[in-house]
Each structure stands twice: as structure tokens, then as C-alpha cells.
Design a protein around this motif. Structure first.
Motif, PDB file in Angstrom:
ATOM      1  N   ILE A  90      86.692 -73.603 139.660  1.00 45.93           N
ATOM      2  CA  ILE A  90      86.780 -74.944 139.073  1.00 45.93           C
ATOM      3  C   ILE A  90      87.994 -75.627 139.686  1.00 45.93           C
ATOM      4  N   THR A  91      87.797 -76.831 140.216  1.00 45.74           N
ATOM      5  CA  THR A  91      88.891 -77.568 140.855  1.00 45.74           C
ATOM      6  C   THR A  91      89.291 -78.772 140.010  1.00 45.74           C
ATOM      7  N   ASP A  92      90.489 -79.296 140.294  1.00 40.96           N
ATOM      8  CA  ASP A  92      90.996 -80.489 139.607  1.00 40.96           C
ATOM      9  C   ASP A  92      90.817 -80.367 138.092  1.00 40.96           C
ATOM     10  N   LEU A  93      91.408 -79.332 137.540  1.00 44.51           N
ATOM     11  CA  LEU A  93      91.221 -79.025 136.120  1.00 44.51           C
ATOM     12  C   LEU A  93      91.675 -80.153 135.208  1.00 44.51           C
ATOM     13  N   LYS A  94      90.946 -80.295 134.101  1.00 40.94           N
ATOM     14  CA  LYS A  94      91.245 -81.296 133.086  1.00 40.94           C
ATOM     15  C   LYS A  94      91.365 -80.600 131.732  1.00 40.94           C
ATOM     16  N   PRO A  95      92.103 -81.200 130.791  1.00 44.12           N
ATOM     17  CA  PRO A  95      92.212 -80.585 129.462  1.00 44.12           C
ATOM     18  C   PRO A  95      90.853 -80.354 128.809  1.00 44.12           C
ATOM     19  N   SER A  96      89.892 -81.231 129.100  1.00 45.84           N
ATOM     20  CA  SER A  96      88.560 -81.078 128.509  1.00 45.84           C
ATOM     21  C   SER A  96      87.814 -79.860 129.059  1.00 45.84           C
ATOM     22  N   ASP A  97      88.323 -79.262 130.134  1.00 50.15           N
ATOM     23  CA  ASP A  97      87.681 -78.063 130.688  1.00 50.15           C
ATOM     24  C   ASP A  97      87.997 -76.824 129.851  1.00 50.15           C
ATOM     25  N   SER A  98      88.941 -76.944 128.928  1.00 54.66           N
ATOM     26  CA  SER A  98      89.288 -75.794 128.090  1.00 54.66           C
ATOM     27  C   SER A  98      88.078 -75.383 127.245  1.00 54.66           C
ATOM     28  N   GLY A  99      87.889 -74.085 127.076  1.00 53.14           N
ATOM     29  CA  GLY A  99      86.789 -73.598 126.251  1.00 53.14           C
ATOM     30  C   GLY A  99      86.228 -72.293 126.777  1.00 53.14           C
ATOM     31  N   ARG A 100      85.095 -71.886 126.202  1.00 56.19           N
ATOM     32  CA  ARG A 100      84.462 -70.628 126.594  1.00 56.19           C
ATOM     33  C   ARG A 100      83.406 -70.891 127.668  1.00 56.19           C
ATOM     34  N   TYR A 101      83.418 -70.049 128.683  1.00 53.96           N
ATOM     35  CA  TYR A 101      82.426 -70.141 129.768  1.00 53.96           C
ATOM     36  C   TYR A 101      81.585 -68.862 129.775  1.00 53.96           C
ATOM     37  N   ARG A 102      80.320 -69.047 130.162  1.00 51.13           N
ATOM     38  CA  ARG A 102      79.392 -67.910 130.200  1.00 51.13           C
ATOM     39  C   ARG A 102      78.783 -67.788 131.595  1.00 51.13           C
ATOM     40  N   CYS A 103      78.970 -66.623 132.173  1.00 51.12           N
ATOM     41  CA  CYS A 103      78.262 -66.295 133.415  1.00 51.12           C
ATOM     42  C   CYS A 103      76.989 -65.542 132.999  1.00 51.12           C
ATOM     43  N   ARG A 104      75.886 -65.924 133.577  1.00 47.19           N
ATOM     44  CA  ARG A 104      74.607 -65.331 133.161  1.00 47.19           C
ATOM     45  C   ARG A 104      73.793 -64.932 134.385  1.00 47.19           C
ATOM     46  N   SER A 105      73.190 -63.767 134.297  1.00 51.45           N
ATOM     47  CA  SER A 105      72.335 -63.275 135.380  1.00 51.45           C
ATOM     48  C   SER A 105      70.980 -62.886 134.789  1.00 51.45           C
ATOM     49  N   ASP A 106      69.941 -63.546 135.268  1.00 51.20           N
ATOM     50  CA  ASP A 106      68.571 -63.285 134.794  1.00 51.20           C
ATOM     51  C   ASP A 106      67.821 -62.374 135.765  1.00 51.20           C
ATOM     52  N   GLU A 107      66.717 -61.838 135.260  1.00 53.89           N
ATOM     53  CA  GLU A 107      65.793 -61.039 136.065  1.00 53.89           C
ATOM     54  C   GLU A 107      66.462 -59.793 136.642  1.00 53.89           C
ATOM     55  N   THR A 108      67.267 -59.110 135.814  1.00 51.60           N
ATOM     56  CA  THR A 108      67.877 -57.851 136.245  1.00 51.60           C
ATOM     57  C   THR A 108      67.067 -56.682 135.672  1.00 51.60           C
ATOM     58  N   LEU A 109      67.418 -55.475 136.053  1.00 53.59           N
ATOM     59  CA  LEU A 109      66.736 -54.299 135.527  1.00 53.59           C
ATOM     60  C   LEU A 109      66.954 -54.136 134.024  1.00 53.59           C
ATOM     61  N   ASP A 110      68.005 -54.766 133.518  1.00 52.86           N
ATOM     62  CA  ASP A 110      68.320 -54.681 132.085  1.00 52.86           C
ATOM     63  C   ASP A 110      68.128 -56.026 131.394  1.00 52.86           C
ATOM     64  N   GLY A 111      67.281 -56.867 131.990  1.00 52.85           N
ATOM     65  CA  GLY A 111      67.017 -58.177 131.396  1.00 52.85           C
ATOM     66  C   GLY A 111      68.105 -59.192 131.721  1.00 52.85           C
ATOM     67  N   THR A 112      68.477 -60.034 130.751  1.00 55.37           N
ATOM     68  CA  THR A 112      69.499 -61.064 130.934  1.00 55.37           C
ATOM     69  C   THR A 112      70.876 -60.502 130.581  1.00 55.37           C
ATOM     70  N   LEU A 113      71.796 -60.669 131.500  1.00 65.75           N
ATOM     71  CA  LEU A 113      73.156 -60.163 131.308  1.00 65.75           C
ATOM     72  C   LEU A 113      74.142 -61.325 131.225  1.00 65.75           C
ATOM     73  N   TYR A 114      75.209 -61.119 130.433  1.00 67.63           N
ATOM     74  CA  TYR A 114      76.233 -62.149 130.262  1.00 67.63           C
ATOM     75  C   TYR A 114      77.619 -61.549 130.516  1.00 67.63           C
ATOM     76  N   ASP A 115      78.518 -62.400 130.973  1.00 72.54           N
ATOM     77  CA  ASP A 115      79.940 -62.061 131.059  1.00 72.54           C
ATOM     78  C   ASP A 115      80.710 -63.333 130.741  1.00 72.54           C
ATOM     79  N   ASN A 116      81.522 -63.310 129.691  1.00 71.07           N
ATOM     80  CA  ASN A 116      82.174 -64.521 129.195  1.00 71.07           C
ATOM     81  C   ASN A 116      83.680 -64.497 129.443  1.00 71.07           C
ATOM     82  N   PHE A 117      84.265 -65.684 129.476  1.00 66.92           N
ATOM     83  CA  PHE A 117      85.725 -65.803 129.566  1.00 66.92           C
ATOM     84  C   PHE A 117      86.162 -67.126 128.958  1.00 66.92           C
ATOM     85  N   TYR A 118      87.422 -67.175 128.559  1.00 64.06           N
ATOM     86  CA  TYR A 118      88.015 -68.394 128.010  1.00 64.06           C
ATOM     87  C   TYR A 118      88.958 -69.006 129.038  1.00 64.06           C
ATOM     88  N   LEU A 119      89.002 -70.327 129.005  1.00 62.47           N
ATOM     89  CA  LEU A 119      89.895 -71.065 129.890  1.00 62.47           C
ATOM     90  C   LEU A 119      90.724 -72.027 129.053  1.00 62.47           C
TER      91      LEU A 119
END
Length: 211
Positions: A90-119
Motif C-alpha cells: 500500500i502506497t501513500d498511506l492515509k489515516p483512513s487506511d487504518s483497519g483490518r485487512y484480509r488476504c484470501r486464497s480460493d480454490e486450494t486443497l483446503d478450500g478458502t484460506l484467510y490470513d489477516n492483519f491490522y494496519l
């Protein structure tokens, strides 16, 4: 203050979700890259904010690289014994960018996977105030140190002068005392001689019939 409130809110959200999430802090107008991890490779990748629904979906793609405005992702496939990586930038960060983000990967051997982080994005005014405060404190400390050093130098000079005066005046005092002692002795001798001369003079001037 706003930063503290944001961190407190994120802490309670983490407790509510029942999971421990990574938290990243960056200054406003800065850039950041975060790495998400997936156990299995997938054919479709998402980057979302809060939830992967509607406008909260920032990027959805089947490509290994994609970009939407200030947001971009890069998928890194690894061997079957290692996690795959999804690099989120993420470039040129703004205060409104604060919050929780979710990385998601579909169509895996274990279905839908998530990995989350806060910014957390710190506002520029807060950063400037903190920097100004640190500079002011540093300047005050430097001024205090300089004043103390000047006072110590002045004290050293005064003491040095006093010592020099004492050392220089000591021989003079000794000389004056010796001279005064010598004058006292000379005066005593002169007084004694005057008494003898006066007695001799009286004897000389006395008529013979009184001798």
C-alpha cells in the motif's frame, strides 16, 4: 491520542474475533508491504478490508501480480513443504487506511484460506508534534549542558586565579616578614648603642670633683 484509541479498538476486536493478528504501524504518506501466508496454493486471490464483500474487496485476481490504485499484490509460489506468500503493498498511506485487512486464497486443497492483519496509520500532525517535542527536549538538554559547562569553566578559571595569586604572594609575604624582623633587630641595636653613647657622654661631661 487518536493512535491510542485505534490500537485499543483493534485490541478489543482481536479479542472478539478470538484470534491473534499481526499489527503494523506506519506514518501517513508512507508505504508498507505486508506478507500473508497460505498453506496451500490457490487459483484465485483477494485483498479485502474488513470483509471480502462488495466495495470492501480491493483486489480480486487470478494473476500472480495485480494492482488497483494504491494497492497491489504479488503472489509467490513455493514448494509443497513451504507456505505460499501473498505480498500486499500500500502506497501513500492515509489515516483512513487504518483497519483490518484480509488476504484470501480460493480454490486450494483446503478450500478458502484467510490470513489477516491490522494496519495503523499515524497522522502526519501527530508525527510532527512528536518530532517537534523531541527536538525541543533535545535543545533544552543541550542548553542546560552548555550552561553547566560554562559555569564549571568559570569556576575553574576563578579557582586557578586564586591559586596563582596565593602562590605568587607567598614569597612576597615571606620576604616582607624577614625584612620586618631585620628592621626590628637593627632598631634594637641602635637603641642600645644610643644608650651607651649617652652614658659615656654624661661621664665625660661630669666635673672631676664629682668623680
Amino acid at each position: 491520542m487518536k493512535v491510542r484509541l485505534t490500537l485499543i479498538c483493534l485490541f478489543f476486536l482481536t479479542l472478539q474475533d478470538g484470534e491473534t493478528m499481526r499489527t503494523y504501524t506506519e506514518n501517513e504518506e508512507g508505504n508498507i508491504t505486508v506478507r500473508c501466508e497460505f498453506r496451500y496454493s490457490g487459483g484465485k486471490r483477494f485483498l479485502c478490508k474488513e470483509t471480502c464483500e462488495g466495495k470492501n474487496i480491493l483486489i480480486v485476481t487470478t494473476k500472480d501480480k495485480d494492482q488497483r490504485g494504491r494497492f497491489s499484490i504479488r503472489y509467490e509460489r513455493r514448494n509443497i513443504f513451504s507456505f505460499d506468500f501473498l505480498h500486499v503493498s500500500i502506497t501513500d498511506l492515509k489515516p483512513s487506511d487504518s483497519g483490518r485487512y484480509r488476504c484470501r486464497s480460493d480454490e486450494t486443497l483446503d478450500g478458502t484460506l484467510y490470513d489477516n492483519f491490522y494496519l495503523v496509520v499515524i497522522e502526519a500532525s501527530t508525527t510532527t508534534a512528536t518530532t517537534t517535542s523531541r527536538r525541543t527536549t533535545a535543545a533544552a538538554t543541550a542548553a542546560t549542558t552548555a550552561t553547566a559547562a560554562t559555569q564549571n569553566l568559570q569556576l575553574y578559571v576563578v579557582l586557578s586565579l586564586v591559586v596563582k595569586i596565593i602562590l605568587l604572594s607567598t614569597p612576597l609575604v615571606i620576604f616582607c616578614r624577614k625584612r620586618r624582623t631585620m628592621k626590628s633587630k637593627d632598631s634594637a641595636v641602635e637603641t642600645e648603642n644610643d644608650g651607651v653613647n649617652h652614658e659615656c657622654l654624661n661621664i665625660y661631661e661630669t666635673p672631676p670633683e664629682f668623680l
